[in-house]
Design a protein around this motif. Structure first.
Motif, PDB file in Angstrom:
ATOM      1  N   CYS A 252       3.063   9.997  -9.836  1.00 20.04           N
ATOM      2  CA  CYS A 252       2.214  10.246 -11.019  1.00 20.04           C
ATOM      3  C   CYS A 252       1.569  11.631 -10.934  1.00 20.04           C
ATOM      4  O   CYS A 252       1.430  12.323 -11.934  1.00 20.04           O
ATOM      5  N   GLU A 253       1.202  12.028  -9.728  1.00 23.93           N
ATOM      6  CA  GLU A 253       0.519  13.314  -9.588  1.00 23.93           C
ATOM      7  C   GLU A 253       1.488  14.505  -9.606  1.00 23.93           C
ATOM      8  O   GLU A 253       1.198  15.534 -10.192  1.00 23.93           O
TER       9      GLU A 253
ATOM     10  N   GLU B  43       0.852  -1.206   0.000  1.00 27.21           N
ATOM     11  CA  GLU B  43       0.000   0.000   0.000  1.00 27.21           C
ATOM     12  C   GLU B  43       0.880   1.246   0.000  1.00 27.21           C
ATOM     13  O   GLU B  43       0.621   2.212  -0.719  1.00 27.21           O
TER      14      GLU B  43
ATOM     15  N   GLN C 265       2.471   1.775  -3.339  1.00 27.30           N
ATOM     16  CA  GLN C 265       1.475   2.293  -4.292  1.00 27.30           C
ATOM     17  C   GLN C 265       1.244   3.791  -4.057  1.00 27.30           C
ATOM     18  O   GLN C 265       1.120   4.572  -5.010  1.00 27.30           O
ATOM     19  N   GLN C 266       1.239   4.195  -2.796  1.00 28.55           N
ATOM     20  CA  GLN C 266       1.076   5.636  -2.502  1.00 28.55           C
ATOM     21  C   GLN C 266       2.254   6.443  -3.054  1.00 28.55           C
ATOM     22  O   GLN C 266       2.080   7.553  -3.543  1.00 28.55           O
TER      23      GLN C 266
ATOM     24  N   GLN D 147      -0.484   2.161 -15.286  1.00 28.44           N
ATOM     25  CA  GLN D 147      -0.936   3.356 -14.560  1.00 28.44           C
ATOM     26  C   GLN D 147      -0.387   4.627 -15.230  1.00 28.44           C
ATOM     27  O   GLN D 147      -1.097   5.612 -15.404  1.00 28.44           O
TER      28      GLN D 147
ATOM     29  N   SER E 281      11.273   8.654  -9.775  1.00 25.77           N
ATOM     30  CA  SER E 281      10.129   7.984  -9.133  1.00 25.77           C
ATOM     31  C   SER E 281      10.478   7.195  -7.874  1.00 25.77           C
ATOM     32  O   SER E 281       9.583   6.949  -7.054  1.00 25.77           O
TER      33      SER E 281
ATOM     34  N   ILE F 167      -2.419   7.773 -17.120  1.00 24.87           N
ATOM     35  CA  ILE F 167      -2.239   9.191 -16.782  1.00 24.87           C
ATOM     36  C   ILE F 167      -2.084   9.999 -18.076  1.00 24.87           C
ATOM     37  O   ILE F 167      -2.644  11.070 -18.234  1.00 24.87           O
TER      38      ILE F 167
ATOM     39  N   ASP G 151       1.621   6.724  -6.713  1.00 24.28           N
ATOM     40  CA  ASP G 151       0.532   7.694  -6.968  1.00 24.28           C
ATOM     41  C   ASP G 151       1.059   9.114  -6.811  1.00 24.28           C
ATOM     42  O   ASP G 151       0.726  10.003  -7.597  1.00 24.28           O
ATOM     43  N   TRP G 152       1.885   9.310  -5.781  1.00 25.62           N
ATOM     44  CA  TRP G 152       2.457  10.649  -5.558  1.00 25.62           C
ATOM     45  C   TRP G 152       3.311  11.069  -6.763  1.00 25.62           C
ATOM     46  O   TRP G 152       3.201  12.178  -7.260  1.00 25.62           O
TER      47      TRP G 152
END
Ligand code: FAD
Ligand code: DLZ
Ligand code: SF4
Length: 512
Positions: A243-244, A233, A236-237, A286, A267, A290, A240-241
Motif C-alpha cells: 500500500c505504501e 502479522e 499484513q506487513q 484498506q 502485491s 488509502i 502495508d508495504w
C-alpha cells in the motif's frame, strides 16, 4: 458438560475466521493440523509452496496453542498418507463427540471429506467456507437465468453489497465502475521499481526449508530465495508495504512486462489470501482507505479491488458451479504435449524464458505473464489442456485448483468454450512488445511474422486464427480479427501458416 469436538484445519485454511473455529473453546475443543504425503504430492508442488504452507501451518499451530488450545500437529516426518488417515488416528486418540471442518477449496478434497462420516462413528460437520465474500449460494442466485456470466456485472453487484468505492448515493466513486482503460500502460522503465522487503526466514521456516529440500530434491523452487511471510502479522506487513510503495503505480502498470523485476508493482497478496493469512474484505477496505486519504489514484484502488472483489470471487463461483465436468473441457481440442522446457525455462523466446524462470525459481509470475505470455503461448501452440493445468497448479505458490483451473483452462486456454471469457486471450508478439521491454533482449524480431528471426508469437497467432476460424465465426467479438485475416492475400496467409507449422516442432523441442 459440553460435548467435546475435533476441529480439523487444512493447510490453506489458516484463519481464525475459519468456520470450524466458530465458538471454539480451549477447554472443550481439540484441533488437528496435518502435513500429509497425499497433499504434498498430488502435483509436484513448487518447494516455495510447500515451505509456505508447512511453515504457515506450524506458526498457526503455535498461535492456537498460545490461545490455550490443545493441538495435534502431524509433521511430514510422521509419514501419514492422507488427511483422512490423520483425522481417524486423532479421533481414535481423543474420542471427540463430533468432528468439524470447513469445506475445502478443491473438489478432489471435498469428495474425500464427504466420506469421513463413514470412517468414524460420530457426526461429521462440514461447514460452508465463509472466508469468501460471495457464498456459493449467492453466486448461484446471481448466475441463475443469465445467458452469460460476465465478471463485470458480478463485480458491480459485489461493490454494492460490500459498500466498496461507493459515493453517498450508492453510485460508483468517480462516476464509473471500471477504470481498466487507464490500467494498460506498457513498461518502459519509466519509474524506479521499489525493492521488496527482505524478510529473512525464522527458525521454524529454516527447519521446514531443510525438510523440504531433503524430501523433495527434484521439485522446482530455489529456497535460497524464500522470502514469503508465514504469519498473519507478516502477511499484513507485506500488504502495508504494498500500500505504501507499490499501490499507487499498480493500476497503470498492472499489464506491464518488465525485464528488471519479477513483481513490478504487484502485491503478492494472492498467496496470503489463499491460505487464510489475509482476509479479502479487510484487504479491499484498506486499499479503499488509502485512496480516501488521497494516497493513490482511484484507477489504482479500483483496479486492485476489482481483482479481489470481482475476479477472485467470480472464478471461485465458476469453479464450484461447473465441477467436476469443468476439468474435462477441451473446446479447441488442444493435444500437443507440454514442452520439456516448461520445467527448465530453456527457450530462446525471451518473454517465455523470463516468465518460466521466475515461475520455477520463485513460484511467482504476475497475471500478464501467466495469461498473455505463458498462457498465450500454450493457447497458440495448442498445448494439451490437462498438462498445462497441472503445470500451473504445480509451479505457483498461490495455486489451488478452485482458482487455478478456471484461470488456466477457462481464461488462458479457452478450453471451456467461453464460460469464463467471451473470446480467447490470443495475442501476437506485438502485444508483448507493447506491454514491456523483453523484445529488446530477444533473439527474435516482433516486427516480423515469417523468415529467420521472426517472433514465433506472430505466425502462431495467425495460425491459431486460421485454424479456428469456423469455430469463432459466430463470435461477434472475433469478427474484426477474422475479417482482417480474410482480407489478406491468400498466398501471404498460406506462407504465415506454413512458417508457423514449420517452426513449431523446433520451438517445442528445447531451442535455447
Ligand atoms: P496482484 O496483481 O497484486 O492482484 C491482486 C489480487 O487480485 C491477487 O492477489 C488475487 O487475489 C486477485 N486476482 C487478480 N486476478 C485474479 C484472477 N484472474 N483470479 C483470481 N484472483 C485474481 N491466482 C491465484 O491466486 N492462484 C492461481 O493458481 C492462479 N493461477 C492463474 C493461472 C492463470 C493462467 C492466470 C491467467 C491467472 C491465474 N491467477 C491465479 C490469477 C492471478 O494471475 C494471480 O492471482 C496473481 O498473479 C497473483 O499475484 P498477486 O497477488 O501479486 O496479484
Ligand atoms: C497444498 C497443501 C499441501 C502442499 N500440503 C498440505 C498438507 O500437508 N496438509 C493440509 O492440510 N493441506 C495441505 N495443502 C492444502 C490442501 O491441499 C488444500 O486444503 C486443498 O488444496 C484444498 O484447497
Ligand atoms: Fe517474446 Fe517475440 Fe518479443 Fe521475443 S520478440 S520477447 S518471443 S514477443
Amino acid at each position: 458438560m459440553k460435548e467435546s469436538r475435533l476441529l480439523v484445519i487444512l493447510g490453506d485454511q489458516l484463519s481464525l475466521a475459519n468456520p470450524a473455529l466458530d465458538a471454539a473453546e480451549p477447554s472443550r475443543d481439540h484441533i488437528l493440523l496435518a502435513e500429509v504425503a497425499d497433499e504434498a504430492s498430488y502435483v509436484p508442488h513448487n518447494r516455495h509452496k510447500l515451505v509456505l504452507i508447512f511453515s504457515a501451518m506450524r506458526h498457526f499451530r503455535d498461535a492456537l496453542r498460545k490461545r490455550g488450545f490443545s493441538v495435534t500437529y502431524v509433521p511430514l516426518s510422521a509419514h501419514v498418507t492422507s488427511l483422512s488417515e490423520a483425522m481417524v488416528q486423532t479421533q481414535l486418540e481423543i474420542a471427540a463427540q463430533s468432528i468439524h471442518a470447513c469445506l475445502p477449496g478443491e473438489h478432489r478434497v471435498q469428495q474425500m471429506m464427504e466420506d469421513w462420516a463413514q470412517l468414524v462413528d460420530v457426526p461429521v460437520n462440514l461447514h460452508q467456507d465463509t472466508r469468501f465474500l460471495c457464498s456459493l449460494d449467492g453466486f448461484e442466485q446471481w448466475a441463475q437465468g443469465r445467458k452469460e456470466l460476465r465478471m463485470e456485472y458480478f463485480y458491480r453487484e459485489m461493490r454494492k453489497k460490500h459498500c466498496l468505492l461507493l459515493d453517498e448515493n450508492g453510485k460508483p466513486e468517480g462516476g464509473s465502475w471500471n477504470y481498466d482503460k487507464e490500467n494498460r500502460k506498457g513498461w518502459r522503465g519509466q519509474l524506479d521499481i521499489p525493492r521488496r522487503p527482505d524478510n529473512a526466514p525464522d527458525a521454524i521456516t529454516r527447519e521446514v526449508i531443510a525438510e523440504v529440500l531433503e524430501r523433495f530434491p527434484d521439485n522446482a523452487g530455489d529456497l535460497e530465495l524464500f522470502r514469503y511471510a508465514v504469519t498473519h502479522e507478516g502477511a499484513q506487513q507485506e500488504l502495508d508495504w504494498f500500500c505504501e510503495h507499490a499501490l499507487q503505480h499498480f493500476g497503470r502498470y498492472q499489464d506491464g512486462l518488465a525485464e528488471e523485476s519479477p513483481w513490478l508493482f504487484h502485491s503478492l497478496v494472492a498467496l496470503y489470501l489463499n491460505i487464510g493469512l489475509l482476509e479479502p474484505l479487510a484487504v479491499c477496505q484498506q486499499v479503499e482507505a488509502i485512496w480516501r486519504e488521497g494516497k493513490c489514484e482511484l484507477a489504482a484502488a479500483e483496479g486492485f479491488i476489482r481483482q479481489i472483489l470481482g475476479w477472485r470471487e467470480y472464478v471461485r463461483g465458476i469453479y464450484w458451479r461447473n465441477m467436476p465436468q469443468y476439468a474435462q473441457h477441451n473446446f479447441l481440442n488442444a493435444k500437443t504435449p507440454l514442452p520439456q522446457w516448461f520445467w527448465t525455462g530453456d527457450t530462446s523466446m525471451r518473454c517465455m524464458s523470463q516468465a518460466i524462470d521466475q515461475s520455477l525459481s520463485l513460484g511467482y509470475a504476475h497475471h500478464i505473464q501467466r495469461l498473455m505470455v505463458i498462457g498465450n503461448f500454450a493457447l497458440l501452440a495448442g498445448l494439451e489442456v490437462e498438462a498445462v493445468c497441472e503445470w500451473y497448479l504445480a509451479v505457483y505458490v498461490d495455486a489451488f485448483e478452485w482458482v487455478e483451473l478456471p484461470n488456466t483452462l477457462g481464461m488462458a486456454l479457452h478450453a471451456d468454450g467461453g464460460i469464463m471469457a467471451s473470446k480467447p486471450y490470443a495475442a501476437s508478439g506485438k502485444y508483448i512488445q507493447r506491454q514491456g521491454n523483453h523484445c529488446k533482449q530477444c533473439a527474435y524480431d516482433p516486427g516480423k511474422a515469417t523468415g529467420e528471426g521472426a517472433c514465433p508469437f506472430n505466425a502462431l497467432y495467425w495460425r491459431f486464427i486460421d485454424k479456428h476460424k469456423e469455430t469463432f465465426a459466430s463470435n461477434a467479438r472475433m469478427n474484426l480479427i477474422l475479417a482482417n485475416w480474410r482480407k489478406r492475400d491468400p498466398i501471404e496467409r498460406q506462407a504465415i501458416v506454413d512458417w508457423a507449422d514449420q517452426r513449431l516442432p523446433t520451438l517445442l523441442a528445447s531451442d535455447a
